[in-house]
Scaffold this active site. Sequence first.
Site, PDB file in Angstrom:
ATOM      1  N   HIS A  99      86.788  80.505 -11.514  1.00 14.31           N
ATOM      2  CA  HIS A  99      87.851  79.631 -12.019  1.00 14.31           C
ATOM      3  C   HIS A  99      87.239  78.401 -12.692  1.00 14.31           C
ATOM      4  O   HIS A  99      87.603  78.045 -13.805  1.00 14.31           O
ATOM      5  CB  HIS A  99      88.733  79.223 -10.837  1.00 14.31           C
ATOM      6  N   LYS A 123     101.739  84.021  -5.245  1.00 11.73           N
ATOM      7  CA  LYS A 123     101.548  83.155  -6.425  1.00 11.73           C
ATOM      8  C   LYS A 123     100.531  83.801  -7.372  1.00 11.73           C
ATOM      9  O   LYS A 123     100.663  83.754  -8.597  1.00 11.73           O
ATOM     10  CB  LYS A 123     101.075  81.777  -5.964  1.00 11.73           C
ATOM     11  N   GLU A 178      96.877  78.004 -17.364  1.00 14.00           N
ATOM     12  CA  GLU A 178      95.826  77.980 -16.336  1.00 14.00           C
ATOM     13  C   GLU A 178      94.626  78.844 -16.729  1.00 14.00           C
ATOM     14  O   GLU A 178      94.784  80.032 -17.019  1.00 14.00           O
ATOM     15  CB  GLU A 178      96.403  78.494 -15.013  1.00 14.00           C
ATOM     16  N   ASP A 183     113.112  85.232 -19.097  1.00 11.39           N
ATOM     17  CA  ASP A 183     113.558  84.193 -18.180  1.00 11.39           C
ATOM     18  C   ASP A 183     112.687  84.303 -16.918  1.00 11.39           C
ATOM     19  O   ASP A 183     112.994  85.047 -15.986  1.00 11.39           O
ATOM     20  CB  ASP A 183     115.045  84.431 -17.865  1.00 11.39           C
TER      21      ASP A 183
HETATM   22  P1  HMG Z   1      83.387  89.077 -13.561  1.00 13.36           P
HETATM   23  O1  HMG Z   1      83.602  90.301 -12.780  1.00 13.36           O
HETATM   24  O2  HMG Z   1      82.151  88.280 -13.312  1.00 13.36           O
HETATM   25  O3  HMG Z   1      83.508  89.396 -15.096  1.00 13.36           O
HETATM   26  O4  HMG Z   1      84.642  88.147 -13.328  1.00 13.36           O
HETATM   27  P2  HMG Z   1      82.491  90.186 -16.017  1.00 13.36           P
HETATM   28  O5  HMG Z   1      81.609  89.184 -16.677  1.00 13.36           O
HETATM   29  O6  HMG Z   1      81.856  91.324 -15.281  1.00 13.36           O
HETATM   30  O7  HMG Z   1      83.476  90.804 -17.131  1.00 13.36           O
HETATM   31  C1  HMG Z   1      84.385  91.850 -16.829  1.00 13.36           C
HETATM   32  C2  HMG Z   1      85.568  91.737 -17.775  1.00 13.36           C
HETATM   33  O8  HMG Z   1      86.342  90.592 -17.413  1.00 13.36           O
HETATM   34  C3  HMG Z   1      85.196  91.540 -19.237  1.00 13.36           C
HETATM   35  O9  HMG Z   1      84.975  92.787 -19.847  1.00 13.36           O
HETATM   36  C4  HMG Z   1      86.434  90.862 -19.771  1.00 13.36           C
HETATM   37  O10 HMG Z   1      87.465  91.770 -20.053  1.00 13.36           O
HETATM   38  C5  HMG Z   1      86.843  89.985 -18.591  1.00 13.36           C
HETATM   39  P3  HMG Z   1      84.018  92.892 -21.161  1.00 13.36           P
HETATM   40  O11 HMG Z   1      84.685  92.158 -22.256  1.00 13.36           O
HETATM   41  O12 HMG Z   1      82.724  92.239 -20.770  1.00 13.36           O
HETATM   42  O13 HMG Z   1      83.923  94.341 -21.390  1.00 13.36           O
HETATM   43  N1  HMG Z   1      86.260  88.647 -18.695  1.00 13.36           N
HETATM   44  C6  HMG Z   1      86.751  87.701 -19.488  1.00 13.36           C
HETATM   45  N2  HMG Z   1      87.800  87.694 -20.313  1.00 13.36           N
HETATM   46  C7  HMG Z   1      88.058  86.557 -20.957  1.00 13.36           C
HETATM   47  N3  HMG Z   1      87.325  85.435 -20.835  1.00 13.36           N
HETATM   48  C8  HMG Z   1      86.258  85.403 -20.017  1.00 13.36           C
HETATM   49  C9  HMG Z   1      85.931  86.565 -19.291  1.00 13.36           C
HETATM   50  N4  HMG Z   1      84.984  86.866 -18.400  1.00 13.36           N
HETATM   51  C10 HMG Z   1      85.195  88.148 -18.061  1.00 13.36           C
HETATM   52  N5  HMG Z   1      85.534  84.298 -19.914  1.00 13.36           N
HETATM   53  C11 HMG Z   1      86.181  86.394 -13.387  1.00 13.36           C
HETATM   54  C12 HMG Z   1      84.770  86.855 -13.797  1.00 13.36           C
HETATM   55  C13 HMG Z   1      86.425  84.960 -13.794  1.00 13.36           C
HETATM   56  C14 HMG Z   1      87.165  87.278 -14.120  1.00 13.36           C
HETATM   57  C15 HMG Z   1      86.270  86.576 -11.827  1.00 13.36           C
HETATM   58  O14 HMG Z   1      85.470  85.611 -11.212  1.00 13.36           O
HETATM   59  C16 HMG Z   1      87.665  86.500 -11.287  1.00 13.36           C
HETATM   60  O15 HMG Z   1      88.395  87.462 -11.315  1.00 13.36           O
HETATM   61  N6  HMG Z   1      88.043  85.365 -10.716  1.00 13.36           N
HETATM   62  C17 HMG Z   1      89.380  85.148 -10.170  1.00 13.36           C
HETATM   63  C18 HMG Z   1      90.075  84.143 -11.003  1.00 13.36           C
HETATM   64  C19 HMG Z   1      91.534  83.972 -10.636  1.00 13.36           C
HETATM   65  O16 HMG Z   1      92.107  84.695  -9.882  1.00 13.36           O
HETATM   66  N7  HMG Z   1      92.129  82.975 -11.246  1.00 13.36           N
HETATM   67  C20 HMG Z   1      93.520  82.658 -11.039  1.00 13.36           C
HETATM   68  C21 HMG Z   1      93.659  81.239 -10.671  1.00 13.36           C
HETATM   69  S1  HMG Z   1      93.438  81.026  -8.993  1.00 13.36           S
HETATM   70  C22 HMG Z   1      95.053  81.176  -8.373  1.00 13.36           C
HETATM   71  O17 HMG Z   1      95.882  80.442  -8.769  1.00 13.36           O
HETATM   72  C23 HMG Z   1      95.512  82.276  -7.493  1.00 13.36           C
HETATM   73  C24 HMG Z   1      95.038  82.330  -6.079  1.00 13.36           C
HETATM   74  O18 HMG Z   1      95.329  81.172  -5.332  1.00 13.36           O
HETATM   75  C25 HMG Z   1      95.783  83.515  -5.486  1.00 13.36           C
HETATM   76  C26 HMG Z   1      95.353  83.867  -4.111  1.00 13.36           C
HETATM   77  O19 HMG Z   1      94.998  82.981  -3.326  1.00 13.36           O
HETATM   78  O20 HMG Z   1      95.426  85.084  -3.815  1.00 13.36           O
HETATM   79  C27 HMG Z   1      93.579  82.550  -6.031  1.00 13.36           C
END
Ligand code: HMG
Length: 776
Positions: free
Chosen positions: A400, A287, A106, A303
Amino acid sequence: MDNRAAQQRIGQIRQQLVQEIDDKDQKQEYAQLWAGFYKKTLQQRLDQLNKIQNVNVEYFKDGGLSLQNANLMVENCIGKIGMPLGLGLNFLINGQYYIIPMAIEEPSVIAAASAAAKTIAECGNGFETYSTRPVMMGQLQLLNVDNQSKAECLIDSNKISIINRGNQACQNMVKRGGGIEDVKLRQLGDGQASVDIFINVCDSMGANIVNTVLEHLAPLIEEITGYQVGIKILTNLCLNRKVTSLFKLNIEKMNYKNYTGQQVAQMILNAYKFAQLDYFRAVTHNKGILNGIEAVCNATGQDGRAVNASLHGYASIDGKYKPLSKYYIEGDQFIGELSIPISVGTQGGVISQNPLYQAVFQILEYPDSQKLAEIMACVGLAQNFAALRALTVEGIQKGHMSLHAKNIAISVGVPDHQVEDAVLFMKNRGSFRKETAQEFLKAYHLFQEIAKVKGKKNQSLCTFSAQFQLEGSQEKVELHVVFDCHSNKRIDVDFLSQSEISIKLFGTKGHTWFQNLFKIINIVKIEEQSENIPKKGLTVKLKVISILINLLSYNLLIIDYDKTRNYLNYVLNQQHIDFPDGEIEFKYGIALLTELLHIFEYNIQQFIGEQVLKNALLNEQNLIIKSHINSFEFWQKAKLDKEFQIGNFWLYRKKRLSCTMMLLCDCINFKSIDEKLVELMKQLGDVYEIEITLTRDTEKWKDATLKDPNIYTYWLMQHDQLLQGDRNCVLDQFKNESSAMLEMKRQRIQPLLPTSMAHLSKQATTAVSLLYQSRF
Ligand code: HMG
């Protein structure tokens, strides 16, 4: 939980934290080492990992597992399935930085965990963790128990002999300091009881050893109790193997995107409360935690089903399903905490069957099973915190989807080093569709092609998009441009977005403006009588590019006349000059203008056969830009330079209307193109340009400013009328003079036009009336 041991461990950890976390240099050094890791190419990431951690990265390339081993692991084996492996970064745990391999299909999970871990390291002191010893529980089911209390007493009084007999089945574990620690009977009622055996399984996950011990003990238990033993199996709800991860953040420093720390903290608490109140929400909340934990399980050969079962069991242990994490505020601190039962191992299981796991454990610096469980809890907590923060601040889809965009970009064939650019392009267009990624790819290929011709190197690439639906036509005009902006900051502009930068560079012209403009262009256009118009798309595209060049060069001259004029003079003379420095918007505009000029030229050279038309189009484009420069210059000098003839100003001013360019573009579809036709179009264009300028400038002369040269105001200045207050009464005089000049030109061209075009010299009048009806 063994409280004393846990407390001792916390004490040690705190001491360590005081020594190490205050070491700001260490934090900074680490941050610099791994910052922007995700922006590197795959090979660069592998090289960095190999250099810093000395890991044999070869295993990561094919997943490590051989087909022979796969065949030995499961029944009816037919192959193996891969999963992406990434690194969770920024994890400061008990004062030490960890790099955490995570395997998950994911997108956004690894980014989210890393982003949260970064906040937790920077705005707090990272994670504190502690855990109990790795004690698992096995169950022997007792059947037909008619006296539960008696059975309990019998087990209790024979505890030593049960432990001794059980330890015979796990002597190696005993040598490592593990083995059976306790035996208890739990009365279940209804004729059943459970004999619970507590075994310290050291660094193993424990399932095998626990089940072996249970089977070994069954006859003794039957002998002691006199009751029949039913099933013998470990429980995955390992309440005696608990791990806690905790972080504290200074609320003031928790600001995120446009929200203050206070607001973010409060919004996360609200989301947490929702999960406490509603078990539908609690399941999804958990989740999110499992997103992180399972990814580490996958990467380390655990596991994951056992871990999942344990966590969901624990979440509902009080009879109501609850969120596993906790969030609360103490003073100026925001606290996140995750306390969960996890059974994971660092020895045994599939770990030895796949050398990849060895490499993964090397990255993790060979943790014991307690440490691995603590790491997992941190990743789970980080992931949960990131999801709640994103959900409350901007919604989950933004982050995402933009990461999902990466997959889309890769799937359409965007090369590795351009994926980030493609994602940004899609993000700015607000479209994460395959078609959008393809548009980027096409524009990128064109950029490369042009760069090859011009010998340029690309650094950070910016994008520009413009799409128009022309009225009365199904046809969509699309232009996507990728170009080098000579800055570390990338900018992506969608012409129709009317963003601040788009307005600065193109004015407030939007979709309707373009549609209206094309209505007028279509009135003054010439059409070949042929049904088949092979290059219609090219004609419209060149018209749009030329109009954009026209608007952009004009606005850049307004933004910084000297720099733009100087730069354009070099470019138009085919001489090299460095990009002028300036505000980022200006640099973007200059770079975009250069690229548009290249694209214009490229299309002409590639797709137009007749040299005479090629030259005419390229010269006309240059003339339009030169005329902008000159009309600004003469306009500014108008009052000083009385000698300068109005005819010369006319020469430049009228080119803003670029009618000749539009007519020359129409010529592309002519079957035969020669010098005579081109010359005719130039003269016809001249008539159009004069008539439209005349109408426009006499309508708008009152608005004329230094930024908007005007032919009538120029004439007034030449005649010293501007400052003398009697401007209206001389308007007719100017119109008469100019109309005479226009009529002369019209008369001159009329006999030259073939019969099929005879009506054309009057078309400008129709266009002008439409222009001022619609007043766009
Ligand atoms: P951001 O704060 O805009 O990131 O978040 P940033 O650009 O300020 O970067 C901060 C750091 O994040 C970076 O540090 C990286 O370590 C990392 P730096 O290298 O710049 O010093 N980072 C990345 N690492 C790898 N690839 C990238 C990347 N971008 C930043 N492309 C972010 C951006 C997407 C992280 C934010 O929007 C976020 O946290 N989103 C949430 C995403 C999420 O939770 N996804 C899980 C799937 S959804 C789910 O299934 C669960 C859910 O249903 C659970 C629930 O309901 O509670 C949501």
